[in-house]
Scaffold this motif. Sequence first.
Motif, PDB file in Angstrom:
ATOM      1  N   TRP A  16      10.740  87.446  14.148  1.00  0.00           N
ATOM      2  CA  TRP A  16      11.904  86.986  13.361  1.00  0.00           C
ATOM      3  C   TRP A  16      12.426  85.568  13.577  1.00  0.00           C
ATOM      4  O   TRP A  16      12.780  84.998  12.573  1.00  0.00           O
ATOM      5  CB  TRP A  16      13.178  87.758  13.706  1.00  0.00           C
ATOM      6  N   GLN A  17      11.859  85.080  14.784  1.00  0.00           N
ATOM      7  CA  GLN A  17      12.112  83.589  15.031  1.00  0.00           C
ATOM      8  C   GLN A  17      11.169  82.912  14.028  1.00  0.00           C
ATOM      9  O   GLN A  17      11.690  81.731  13.468  1.00  0.00           O
ATOM     10  CB  GLN A  17      11.961  83.411  16.217  1.00  0.00           C
ATOM     11  N   TRP A  20      12.664  82.759  10.383  1.00  0.00           N
ATOM     12  CA  TRP A  20      13.725  82.045  10.192  1.00  0.00           C
ATOM     13  C   TRP A  20      13.346  80.462  10.347  1.00  0.00           C
ATOM     14  O   TRP A  20      13.904  79.417   9.605  1.00  0.00           O
ATOM     15  CB  TRP A  20      14.732  82.036  11.373  1.00  0.00           C
ATOM     16  N   ARG A  21      12.284  80.280  11.191  1.00  0.00           N
ATOM     17  CA  ARG A  21      11.880  78.761  11.238  1.00  0.00           C
ATOM     18  C   ARG A  21      11.230  78.214   9.891  1.00  0.00           C
ATOM     19  O   ARG A  21      11.565  77.435   9.062  1.00  0.00           O
ATOM     20  CB  ARG A  21      10.999  78.547  12.308  1.00  0.00           C
ATOM     21  N   ILE A  22      10.638  79.335   9.241  1.00  0.00           N
ATOM     22  CA  ILE A  22       9.747  79.025   7.913  1.00  0.00           C
ATOM     23  C   ILE A  22      10.980  78.871   6.853  1.00  0.00           C
ATOM     24  O   ILE A  22      10.868  78.004   6.242  1.00  0.00           O
ATOM     25  CB  ILE A  22       8.774  80.343   7.622  1.00  0.00           C
ATOM     26  N   PHE A  71       9.694  73.248  13.661  1.00  0.00           N
ATOM     27  CA  PHE A  71       8.570  73.790  14.535  1.00  0.00           C
ATOM     28  C   PHE A  71       8.274  72.965  16.107  1.00  0.00           C
ATOM     29  O   PHE A  71       7.377  73.462  16.626  1.00  0.00           O
ATOM     30  CB  PHE A  71       7.254  74.071  13.740  1.00  0.00           C
ATOM     31  N   SER A  72       8.998  71.814  16.210  1.00  0.00           N
ATOM     32  CA  SER A  72       8.806  71.505  17.385  1.00  0.00           C
ATOM     33  C   SER A  72       9.757  71.666  18.716  1.00  0.00           C
ATOM     34  O   SER A  72       9.343  71.277  19.674  1.00  0.00           O
ATOM     35  CB  SER A  72       8.863  69.792  17.332  1.00  0.00           C
ATOM     36  N   HIS A  73      10.669  72.400  18.273  1.00  0.00           N
ATOM     37  CA  HIS A  73      11.691  72.931  19.513  1.00  0.00           C
ATOM     38  C   HIS A  73      11.399  74.309  19.911  1.00  0.00           C
ATOM     39  O   HIS A  73      11.115  75.180  19.119  1.00  0.00           O
ATOM     40  CB  HIS A  73      13.094  72.676  19.138  1.00  0.00           C
ATOM     41  N   ARG A  74      11.396  74.539  20.993  1.00  0.00           N
ATOM     42  CA  ARG A  74      11.502  75.766  21.640  1.00  0.00           C
ATOM     43  C   ARG A  74      12.642  76.793  21.146  1.00  0.00           C
ATOM     44  O   ARG A  74      12.518  77.828  20.921  1.00  0.00           O
ATOM     45  CB  ARG A  74      11.434  75.920  23.215  1.00  0.00           C
ATOM     46  N   LEU A  76      15.435  78.224  18.978  1.00  0.00           N
ATOM     47  CA  LEU A  76      15.505  78.472  17.557  1.00  0.00           C
ATOM     48  C   LEU A  76      16.797  77.775  17.103  1.00  0.00           C
ATOM     49  O   LEU A  76      16.850  77.347  16.033  1.00  0.00           O
ATOM     50  CB  LEU A  76      15.705  79.995  17.334  1.00  0.00           C
ATOM     51  N   PHE A  77      17.961  77.950  17.877  1.00  0.00           N
ATOM     52  CA  PHE A  77      19.455  77.401  17.562  1.00  0.00           C
ATOM     53  C   PHE A  77      19.181  75.761  17.440  1.00  0.00           C
ATOM     54  O   PHE A  77      19.641  75.181  16.354  1.00  0.00           O
ATOM     55  CB  PHE A  77      20.134  77.691  18.457  1.00  0.00           C
ATOM     56  N   LYS A  78      18.341  75.198  18.096  1.00  0.00           N
ATOM     57  CA  LYS A  78      18.362  73.651  18.142  1.00  0.00           C
ATOM     58  C   LYS A  78      17.608  73.238  16.713  1.00  0.00           C
ATOM     59  O   LYS A  78      17.838  72.417  16.062  1.00  0.00           O
ATOM     60  CB  LYS A  78      17.674  72.994  19.208  1.00  0.00           C
ATOM     61  N   SER A  79      16.569  74.154  16.259  1.00  0.00           N
ATOM     62  CA  SER A  79      15.871  73.761  15.044  1.00  0.00           C
ATOM     63  C   SER A  79      16.809  73.895  13.938  1.00  0.00           C
ATOM     64  O   SER A  79      16.640  73.160  13.039  1.00  0.00           O
ATOM     65  CB  SER A  79      14.479  74.370  15.278  1.00  0.00           C
ATOM     66  N   LEU A  80      17.284  75.055  13.990  1.00  0.00           N
ATOM     67  CA  LEU A  80      18.262  75.381  12.786  1.00  0.00           C
ATOM     68  C   LEU A  80      19.264  74.325  12.737  1.00  0.00           C
ATOM     69  O   LEU A  80      19.827  73.828  11.697  1.00  0.00           O
ATOM     70  CB  LEU A  80      18.930  76.760  12.930  1.00  0.00           C
TER      71      LEU A  80
END
Length: 104
Positions: A16-17, A20-22, A71-74, A76-80
């Motif tokens: 799921w993570q 969401w990243r894609i 895709f560079s952050h561990r 998911l919240f920071k990348s979103l």
Amino acid sequence: MKPMTKTLPSESRYRWQITWRIVTAIFGGFALANTSGILLTYLLPMNKIDALTTSMLLSFGIYAGAVMWVFSHRSLFKSLAGIWIPASVFFAIIVVFKLIGVAP
């Protein structure tokens, strides 16, 4: 109430993570690139055609950077948040420019 991802097995949570990243990389990156391109058209101090061309060329690099950011952050919240918050702020600024009558 626990979040849904906390109750899922580890493998499902990971999938799921990634999903969401894609989705964020495709649609959020597109939104960020377009809003930043439009905003740059308003802000660049050149004639209209040159500002439009420059901002649209820069938006390709912004889109590529947004995909790499997701895709560079561990976390998911920071990348979103790193994609959707700036895109929302840029959109709000564009709407304000339109409402007060600023021409690109």
